[in-house]
Design a protein around this motif. Structure first.
Motif, short mmCIF file in Angstrom:
data_model
loop_
_atom_site.label_atom_id
_atom_site.label_comp_id
_atom_site.label_asym_id
_atom_site.label_seq_id
_atom_site.Cartn_x
_atom_site.Cartn_y
_atom_site.Cartn_z
N THR A 7 0.72 -0.81 -0.04
CA THR A 7 -0.29 0.20 0.18
C THR A 7 1.37 1.43 -0.09
O THR A 7 1.74 1.13 -0.34
CB THR A 7 -0.76 0.08 1.27
OG1 THR A 7 -0.44 0.34 2.24
CG2 THR A 7 -2.02 -1.24 1.55
N GLN A 59 2.08 -1.92 -7.32
CA GLN A 59 0.81 -2.13 -6.38
C GLN A 59 1.08 -0.65 -5.64
O GLN A 59 -0.27 0.26 -5.47
CB GLN A 59 0.54 -2.53 -5.71
CG GLN A 59 0.44 -4.30 -5.84
CD GLN A 59 0.98 -5.47 -5.28
OE1 GLN A 59 1.62 -5.43 -3.70
NE2 GLN A 59 0.73 -6.63 -5.58
N GLU A 62 -0.45 2.17 -8.12
CA GLU A 62 -2.21 1.82 -8.44
C GLU A 62 -2.81 3.04 -7.08
O GLU A 62 -3.87 3.75 -7.09
CB GLU A 62 -2.71 1.08 -7.82
CG GLU A 62 -2.12 -0.05 -9.91
CD GLU A 62 -2.37 -1.01 -10.08
OE1 GLU A 62 -2.50 -2.06 -9.04
OE2 GLU A 62 -2.41 -1.70 -11.40
N GLN A 63 -2.51 2.62 -5.78
CA GLN A 63 -3.30 2.14 -4.44
C GLN A 63 -2.53 4.63 -4.72
O GLN A 63 -3.77 5.19 -3.92
CB GLN A 63 -1.61 2.66 -2.90
CG GLN A 63 -2.48 1.36 -3.12
CD GLN A 63 -3.23 0.81 -2.06
OE1 GLN A 63 -3.28 1.22 -0.78
NE2 GLN A 63 -4.27 -0.02 -2.28
N MET A 64 -2.04 4.84 -5.34
CA MET A 64 -1.88 6.36 -5.06
C MET A 64 -2.32 7.02 -6.68
O MET A 64 -2.11 8.80 -6.82
CB MET A 64 -0.21 7.02 -4.87
CG MET A 64 0.11 6.23 -3.42
SD MET A 64 2.21 6.53 -3.81
CE MET A 64 2.34 8.27 -3.76
N GLN A 65 -3.07 6.46 -7.55
CA GLN A 65 -4.11 6.32 -8.73
C GLN A 65 -2.78 7.21 -9.56
O GLN A 65 -3.02 7.89 -10.56
CB GLN A 65 -5.69 7.80 -8.16
CG GLN A 65 -5.60 7.50 -7.24
CD GLN A 65 -6.19 6.42 -7.64
OE1 GLN A 65 -7.45 5.96 -8.55
NE2 GLN A 65 -6.96 5.44 -6.87
N ARG A 66 -2.07 7.15 -9.66
CA ARG A 66 -0.95 6.75 -10.90
C ARG A 66 -0.50 5.69 -11.68
O ARG A 66 0.37 4.59 -11.38
CB ARG A 66 0.07 7.47 -10.34
CG ARG A 66 0.90 8.41 -9.18
CD ARG A 66 1.88 8.84 -8.29
NE ARG A 66 2.41 9.21 -9.70
CZ ARG A 66 3.46 9.65 -9.54
NH1 ARG A 66 4.26 9.58 -8.83
NH2 ARG A 66 4.26 10.40 -11.16
N HIS A 67 -1.55 5.09 -11.85
CA HIS A 67 -1.75 3.79 -13.25
C HIS A 67 -1.10 3.85 -14.28
O HIS A 67 -0.63 2.87 -14.80
CB HIS A 67 -3.59 3.98 -13.76
CG HIS A 67 -4.10 3.88 -12.24
ND1 HIS A 67 -4.67 3.00 -11.77
CD2 HIS A 67 -4.92 5.10 -12.23
CE1 HIS A 67 -4.86 3.18 -10.79
NE2 HIS A 67 -5.48 4.36 -11.04
#
Length: 142
Positions: A7, A59, A62-67
């Protein structure tokens, strides 16, 4: 919580959870010391990042909205198993006007079927389509 899921709170990994970071050969990050390098216990392969560490970084991204960053980490993770010389050949083949559509499709098939690099294979296929639309394929190979 699953120990294999990272996370945003786990970042930076080397500081927050160094016990989960291993080299491609399975050595823990804590074994990568100057003393071990000088003693010959750590070599060049031991200071490369592992696929698992790149997945952890994806991962967290992604949690930080940096796809987009997450996709880049996953592409990098797939490339780890491919020999450096082949990666350089593929890189050169992806430059405009260097390859035909069929050659790029063959590279994509190789990435997918030989190296199990499905994210990279999709990237090369997309590149072939874009190059075709923009007339960036090698002349005489459209």
């Amino acid at each position: 919580m699953n120990d294999n899921i990272m996370t945003a709170q786990d970042y930076p990994l080397a500081t927050r959870c160094p016990e989960k970071i291993q080299t491609p050969g399975g050595k823990p990050l804590t074994d990568i010391t100057l003393e071990n390098v000088l003693a010959g216990k750590v070599g060049p392969q031991d200071v490369r990042i592992s696929q698992q560490t790149l997945e952890y970084q994806a991962q967290i991204a992604e949690q930080m909205q940096r796809h987009a960053v997450a996709r880049n980490f996953r592409r990098a993770a797939e490339l780890i198993t491919i020999p450096d010389a082949r990666i350089l050949e593929i890189y050169n083949a992806l430059r405009p006007f260097r390859s035909s559509f069929a050659e790029l499709q063959a590279i994509a098939d190789e990435l997918e079927h030989t190296w199990h690099a499905t994210v990279n294979a999709a990237f090369v296929r997309e590149s072939a389509e874009v190059y075709q639309q923009r007339n960036k394929l090698r002349k005489g190979s459209q």
